[in-house]
Scaffold this active site. Structure first.
Site, short mmCIF file in Angstrom:
data_model
loop_
_atom_site.label_atom_id
_atom_site.label_comp_id
_atom_site.label_asym_id
_atom_site.label_seq_id
_atom_site.Cartn_x
_atom_site.Cartn_y
_atom_site.Cartn_z
N ASP A 65 0.82 -1.21 0.00
CA ASP A 65 0.00 0.00 0.00
C ASP A 65 0.86 1.27 0.00
O ASP A 65 1.95 1.28 0.57
CB ASP A 65 -0.92 -0.02 1.23
CG ASP A 65 -2.08 0.95 1.10
OD1 ASP A 65 -2.37 1.38 -0.03
OD2 ASP A 65 -2.69 1.29 2.13
N GLY A 66 0.34 2.32 -0.62
CA GLY A 66 0.98 3.64 -0.53
C GLY A 66 1.63 4.13 -1.81
O GLY A 66 2.32 5.16 -1.78
N GLY A 99 0.22 5.56 -4.38
CA GLY A 99 -0.36 6.85 -4.75
C GLY A 99 0.20 7.98 -3.90
O GLY A 99 0.58 9.05 -4.42
N ARG A 132 -0.18 9.09 -10.01
CA ARG A 132 -0.36 7.85 -9.23
C ARG A 132 0.24 6.66 -9.98
O ARG A 132 0.82 5.75 -9.38
CB ARG A 132 -1.86 7.59 -8.95
CG ARG A 132 -2.48 8.64 -8.02
CD ARG A 132 -3.94 8.30 -7.73
NE ARG A 132 -4.09 6.96 -7.19
CZ ARG A 132 -3.98 6.66 -5.89
NH1 ARG A 132 -3.74 7.60 -5.00
NH2 ARG A 132 -4.12 5.41 -5.49
N ASN A 138 -10.80 -2.14 -6.05
CA ASN A 138 -9.96 -1.19 -6.79
C ASN A 138 -10.54 -0.81 -8.16
O ASN A 138 -10.09 0.16 -8.79
CB ASN A 138 -8.52 -1.70 -6.94
CG ASN A 138 -7.72 -1.67 -5.66
OD1 ASN A 138 -6.83 -2.50 -5.43
ND2 ASN A 138 -7.99 -0.72 -4.78
N TRP A 139 -11.60 -1.53 -8.61
CA TRP A 139 -12.29 -1.12 -9.84
C TRP A 139 -12.94 0.24 -9.65
O TRP A 139 -13.29 0.92 -10.61
CB TRP A 139 -13.38 -2.13 -10.22
CG TRP A 139 -12.88 -3.50 -10.58
CD1 TRP A 139 -13.03 -4.64 -9.82
CD2 TRP A 139 -12.16 -3.90 -11.76
NE1 TRP A 139 -12.44 -5.70 -10.46
CE2 TRP A 139 -11.90 -5.28 -11.66
CE3 TRP A 139 -11.71 -3.21 -12.90
CZ2 TRP A 139 -11.22 -6.00 -12.63
CZ3 TRP A 139 -11.03 -3.94 -13.88
CH2 TRP A 139 -10.79 -5.31 -13.74
N ARG A 180 1.88 -5.00 6.07
CA ARG A 180 1.19 -3.93 5.32
C ARG A 180 2.05 -2.67 5.38
O ARG A 180 2.50 -2.28 6.46
CB ARG A 180 -0.21 -3.63 5.86
CG ARG A 180 -0.92 -2.56 5.01
CD ARG A 180 -2.41 -2.44 5.26
NE ARG A 180 -2.99 -1.49 4.31
CZ ARG A 180 -4.24 -1.48 3.88
NH1 ARG A 180 -5.09 -2.38 4.32
NH2 ARG A 180 -4.67 -0.59 3.02
N LEU A 235 -7.31 -4.75 6.96
CA LEU A 235 -7.15 -5.88 6.03
C LEU A 235 -7.62 -5.58 4.62
O LEU A 235 -7.20 -6.24 3.67
CB LEU A 235 -7.93 -7.10 6.55
CG LEU A 235 -7.25 -7.91 7.66
CD1 LEU A 235 -8.13 -9.08 8.07
CD2 LEU A 235 -5.89 -8.41 7.21
N SER A 236 -8.54 -4.61 4.47
CA SER A 236 -9.05 -4.24 3.15
C SER A 236 -9.46 -5.47 2.32
O SER A 236 -9.13 -5.57 1.14
CB SER A 236 -8.02 -3.40 2.38
OG SER A 236 -7.65 -2.25 3.13
C1 IPE Z 1 -1.38 0.27 -3.53
O1 IPE Z 1 -1.14 1.63 -3.49
C2 IPE Z 1 -1.51 -0.29 -4.93
C3 IPE Z 1 -2.88 -0.64 -5.33
C4 IPE Z 1 -3.93 -0.65 -4.57
C5 IPE Z 1 -3.06 -1.00 -6.73
P1 IPE Z 1 -2.34 2.67 -3.56
O2 IPE Z 1 -2.66 2.95 -4.98
O3 IPE Z 1 -3.49 2.18 -2.73
O4 IPE Z 1 -1.69 3.95 -2.90
P2 IPE Z 1 -2.38 4.93 -1.85
O5 IPE Z 1 -2.88 4.10 -0.71
O6 IPE Z 1 -3.48 5.64 -2.58
O7 IPE Z 1 -1.28 5.85 -1.43
C1 IPE Z 2 -5.52 -2.64 -0.63
O1 IPE Z 2 -5.15 -1.32 -0.69
C2 IPE Z 2 -5.45 -3.27 -2.00
C3 IPE Z 2 -4.12 -3.44 -2.53
C4 IPE Z 2 -2.99 -3.16 -1.94
C5 IPE Z 2 -4.07 -4.01 -3.85
P1 IPE Z 2 -6.21 -0.15 -0.87
O2 IPE Z 2 -5.43 1.11 -0.94
O3 IPE Z 2 -7.13 -0.44 -1.99
O4 IPE Z 2 -7.04 -0.25 0.48
P2 IPE Z 2 -7.83 0.86 1.29
O5 IPE Z 2 -8.74 1.54 0.32
O6 IPE Z 2 -6.82 1.80 1.85
O7 IPE Z 2 -8.54 0.11 2.37
MG MG Z 3 -3.99 2.40 -0.78
#
Ligand code: IPE
Ligand code: IPE
Ligand code: MG
Length: 246
Positions: A21-22, A24, A34, A69-70, A189, A196-197
């Site tokens: 995660d992170g 973006g 992003r 994520n869609w 994480r 846990l998402s």
């Molecule tokens: C994780 O990074 C990658 C995916 C979910 C595809 P994010 O895209 O969620 O990055 P943040 O959480 O917005 O920083």
């Molecule tokens: C979880 O991250 C999905 C992936 C890392 C692929 P998200 O960024 O989508 O989760 P939330 O929205 O912070 O819960």
């Molecule tokens: Mg994220």
């Protein structure tokens, strides 16, 4: 099992799961798009696979794209799909050299045809590799996975292939994408989030959590090694009281 607590002490986990995660926020902090963050995230994936293989981890499940994520902007979703295809094509030979087997988890039917094709190609190419099995979770949702298993099992009961009494924890586990794979002992994480998402809801029942206060593109081998060290010092009790680490 009468799980002897702390029986993980000094033992490397067999299966590690990571919520990457992170990407973006990493990009935003640098004035980048992003998608640039996701691209940079691929390099962390490579470093992590190497670090995990070096530690003797046998299964690495990487949360790559969730069923939720869609809901992101179309441009980001399309960019991610293109990135999956290009990363697979760029890194296939490295995976072969390192003995990495790729096995995707998630509902691949809803993915674009060219993504499904790339996934199947690298899966069959790396099928016989034995150093480590990397399982990217793409279009994966823990609740959806459980529902799919419930539907399949119900169908088998309806067709008299199974009786209700056959439905055990083992049987249920073997109807999940992770059939035959041991549950992850450790969940990592990144980006400092404690949730846990919708990731591996069934399989993480007794996992140890390790949260890293870095964005995924900043994560590397040292961070992975620290997570393993942290895990090896945890006292696991599985509801019991024996061998509690003090
Ligand atoms: C994780 O990074 C990658 C995916 C979910 C595809 P994010 O895209 O969620 O990055 P943040 O959480 O917005 O920083
Ligand atoms: C979880 O991250 C999905 C992936 C890392 C692929 P998200 O960024 O989508 O989760 P939330 O929205 O912070 O819960
Ligand atoms: Mg994220």
């Amino acid at each position: 099992m009468a799980a002897g607590a702390a029986d993980n002490l000094n033992k490397t986990p067999e299966h590690v799961a990571i919520i990457m995660d992170g990407n973006g926020r990493w990009a935003k902090a640098r004035g980048l798009s992003r998608l640039e963050g996701h691209k940079q995230g691929v390099t962390s994936v490579l470093k992590t696979i190497e670090a995990a293989a070096a530690k003797g981890v046998k299964f690495l499940t990487l949360y790559t794209f969730s069923t939720e994520n869609w809901n992101r902007p179309q441009e980001e979703v399309d960019g991610l799909m293109r990135l999956f295809i290009s990363a697979i094509s760029i890194y296939t030979s490295q995976m072969m050299e390192k003995g990495v087997r790729l096995k995707f988890v998630g509902d691949r039917q809803e993915l674009p045809d060219d993504v499904i094709q790339s996934m199947s190609q690298i899966e069959s190419k790396t099928e016989k590799n034995t150093t480590i099995t990397v399982m990217p979770a793409i279009n994966y949702g823990g609740r959806q996975e459980i529902l799919t298993a419930v539907r399949t099992i119900s169908e088998k009961v309806k067709n008299d292939q199974l009786s209700i009494d056959d439905i055990s924890i083992d049987l249920f586990s073997n109807h999940l994408y992770t059939a035959q794979v041991p549950d992850p002992e450790l969940l990592i994480r990144t980006s400092g989030e404690f949730r846990l998402s919708n990731f591996l809801l069934w399989q993480l029942s007794y996992a140890e959590f390790h949260i890293v206060d870095k964005f995924w593109p900043e994560f590397g081998a040292e961070d992975f090694d620290l997570a393993i060290e942290d895990y090896m010092n945890r006292g696991r009790r599985f509801g019991g009281v024996q061998n509690v680490k003090v």
